[in-house]
Design a protein around this motif. Structure first.
Motif, short mmCIF file in Angstrom:
data_model
loop_
_atom_site.label_atom_id
_atom_site.label_comp_id
_atom_site.label_asym_id
_atom_site.label_seq_id
_atom_site.Cartn_x
_atom_site.Cartn_y
_atom_site.Cartn_z
N ALA A 290 0.38 5.84 -10.91
CA ALA A 290 -0.44 4.80 -11.54
C ALA A 290 -0.07 3.48 -10.88
O ALA A 290 1.09 3.07 -10.90
CB ALA A 290 -0.22 4.74 -13.04
N PHE A 291 -1.06 2.84 -10.27
CA PHE A 291 -0.83 1.59 -9.56
C PHE A 291 -1.39 0.43 -10.39
O PHE A 291 -2.56 0.42 -10.75
CB PHE A 291 -1.52 1.61 -8.19
N GLU A 292 -0.53 -0.55 -10.68
CA GLU A 292 -0.97 -1.77 -11.34
C GLU A 292 -1.52 -2.70 -10.26
O GLU A 292 -0.79 -3.48 -9.65
CB GLU A 292 0.20 -2.43 -12.06
N VAL A 293 -2.82 -2.62 -10.02
CA VAL A 293 -3.42 -3.37 -8.92
C VAL A 293 -3.42 -4.86 -9.22
O VAL A 293 -3.15 -5.69 -8.35
CB VAL A 293 -4.86 -2.87 -8.65
N GLY A 294 -3.73 -5.24 -10.45
CA GLY A 294 -3.77 -6.65 -10.80
C GLY A 294 -4.43 -6.85 -12.15
O GLY A 294 -4.76 -5.89 -12.86
N PRO A 295 -4.67 -8.11 -12.52
CA PRO A 295 -5.23 -8.40 -13.84
C PRO A 295 -6.75 -8.25 -13.92
O PRO A 295 -7.33 -8.42 -14.99
CB PRO A 295 -4.83 -9.86 -14.05
N HIS B 93 -4.49 3.86 1.59
CA HIS B 93 -4.39 4.86 2.65
C HIS B 93 -3.76 6.13 2.08
O HIS B 93 -2.61 6.13 1.64
CB HIS B 93 -3.57 4.31 3.82
N LEU B 94 -4.50 7.22 2.12
CA LEU B 94 -4.06 8.45 1.49
C LEU B 94 -2.83 9.05 2.16
O LEU B 94 -1.97 9.61 1.49
CB LEU B 94 -5.19 9.48 1.47
N SER B 95 -2.75 8.93 3.48
CA SER B 95 -1.66 9.60 4.19
C SER B 95 -0.29 9.05 3.83
O SER B 95 0.68 9.80 3.70
CB SER B 95 -1.88 9.51 5.70
N HIS B 96 -0.19 7.70 3.66
CA HIS B 96 1.12 7.13 3.32
C HIS B 96 1.10 6.40 1.98
O HIS B 96 2.03 5.66 1.66
CB HIS B 96 1.62 6.21 4.43
N GLN B 97 0.04 6.61 1.20
CA GLN B 97 -0.05 6.09 -0.17
C GLN B 97 0.24 4.59 -0.23
O GLN B 97 0.96 4.10 -1.10
CB GLN B 97 0.92 6.86 -1.08
N LYS B 98 -0.37 3.86 0.69
CA LYS B 98 -0.15 2.42 0.76
C LYS B 98 -1.35 1.67 0.21
O LYS B 98 -2.48 1.88 0.64
CB LYS B 98 0.10 1.99 2.21
N LEU B 99 -1.11 0.81 -0.76
CA LEU B 99 -2.14 -0.02 -1.36
C LEU B 99 -2.08 -1.41 -0.74
O LEU B 99 -1.01 -2.01 -0.64
CB LEU B 99 -1.93 -0.10 -2.86
N GLN B 100 -3.24 -1.95 -0.35
CA GLN B 100 -3.25 -3.23 0.35
C GLN B 100 -4.47 -4.06 -0.04
O GLN B 100 -5.60 -3.56 -0.04
CB GLN B 100 -3.25 -2.98 1.86
N LYS B 101 -4.24 -5.35 -0.34
CA LYS B 101 -5.36 -6.27 -0.56
C LYS B 101 -5.91 -6.66 0.80
O LYS B 101 -5.17 -7.08 1.69
CB LYS B 101 -4.90 -7.50 -1.33
N GLU B 102 -7.23 -6.54 0.96
CA GLU B 102 -7.84 -6.74 2.27
C GLU B 102 -8.51 -8.09 2.46
O GLU B 102 -8.18 -8.83 3.36
CB GLU B 102 -8.86 -5.62 2.54
#
Length: 305
Positions: A134-139, A167-176
């Motif tokens: 579960a990723f807390e992306v933001g408010p 990115h599914l391969s390394h499970q990295k969440l990034q604001k673009e």
């Protein structure tokens, strides 16, 4: 090849309120619909104008995803519930409680299900519906999510007009990137041929972006009068359809975003309230639209050679 018109083939009725989502079915030529009445309905427009109720939930359904391999239908609701329906069985939908607010997008990719909620969280579930991450992306509310297979990444929007990638391969969440002026992106479409990401939202314009990395390309196109709810590709024609809260459907040339056809609310047979969802069924060569007026309409492109 020129688009002459869109001919209304069928108007499908039976839902008891607004219809919010359409997805491909597990049987050839079939699709599923869901909306404010909590019903999931199967349609086969080639055979009948009558739908078959597959399941009923206790809440309005905002998002669906289908996994043909396991014959499962996933539904996300206004209250944040996640339901799993085993196709072909009479058992009641299995209910998962995790999110605290509405689920706006669901993606079943390989062995995992990804849910995106207005509570600002992205959740990842196993085939057995065990919560893995579960990723807390933001408010801000998380809205539309799409999977870009060639990049093996998910792109999704939030309520601050930002796009994010996962990115599914390394499970990295990034604001673009922040999309200027859009306020919130309700719809995303990846044009694989031209490697362009298209976004539509509250500013009623279509924005073009490159990726990776995600960058804006030129000025957005003024496409509708009000919020753009959906963008969908129409292969093999190289066209795109847009649906809006202004009650209209418009068809665009993907290569240059020139307008090809306008199905305004004033035209006979058109929807009378917001058009919420679109589905292109390539095997039947029909565009399916769903609306707050409770109806689903099937449109056939008329081509001039």
């Amino acid at each position: 090849m020129k688009l002459s018109s869109l001919m209304l083939q069928q108007t499908l009725t039976g839902h008891l309120g607004g219809v919010y989502c359409l997805v491909d079915g597990m049987r050839d030529g079939c699709f599923y619909s869901a909306g404010s009445d909590g019903h999931i309905v199967e349609w086969n427009p080639k055979q009948s104008s009558h739908g078959k109720a597959l399941a009923t939930t206790e809440d309005a359904i905002f998002a669906m995803s289908v996994d043909p391999e396991s014959s499962k239908i996933y539904a996300g609701t206004k209250s944040g519930f996640l339901f799993v329906i085993q196709f072909g069985e009479n058992a009641s939908p299995r209910k998962m409680v995790f999110h605290q607010s509405s689920i706006h997008s669901l993606l079943k990719i390989k062995e995992h299900l990804y849910a995106f909620s207005a509570d600002g969280r992205m959740s990842v579930w196993s085939e057995e519906m065990k919560l893995l991450h579960a990723f807390e992306v933001g408010p801000y509310k998380l809205r539309k999510a799409i999977y870009i297979q060639e990049l093996d990444q998910i792109v999704f929007s939030d309520g601050s007009a930002h796009l994010w990638s996962y990115h599914l391969s390394h499970q990295k969440l990034q604001k673009e990137i922040l999309i200027p002026g859009i306020r919130m992106a309700f719809s995303l479409l990846y044009d694989a041929k031209n490697k362009i990401l298209l976004a539509g939202g509250m500013d009623a314009r279509i924005h073009r972006l490159s990726l990776p990395p995600i960058r804006t390309l030129g000025n957005p196109v003024k496409a509708h009068w009000y919020t753009i709810n959906e963008l969908v590709g129409m292969e093999p024609y190289g066209w795109m359809a847009s649906a809006s809260r202004d009650k209209s459907i418009r068809i665009w040339n993907l290569s240059d975003l020139s307008l090809l056809k306008d199905l305004a609310a004033s035209k006979e047979g058109s929807h009378t309230f917001s058009v919420n969802s679109l589905l292109w069924i390539r095997s039947l060569d029909i565009l399916v639209s769903a609306s707050d007026d409770g109806s689903i309409k099937c449109w056939k492109p008329v081509i001039e050679l």
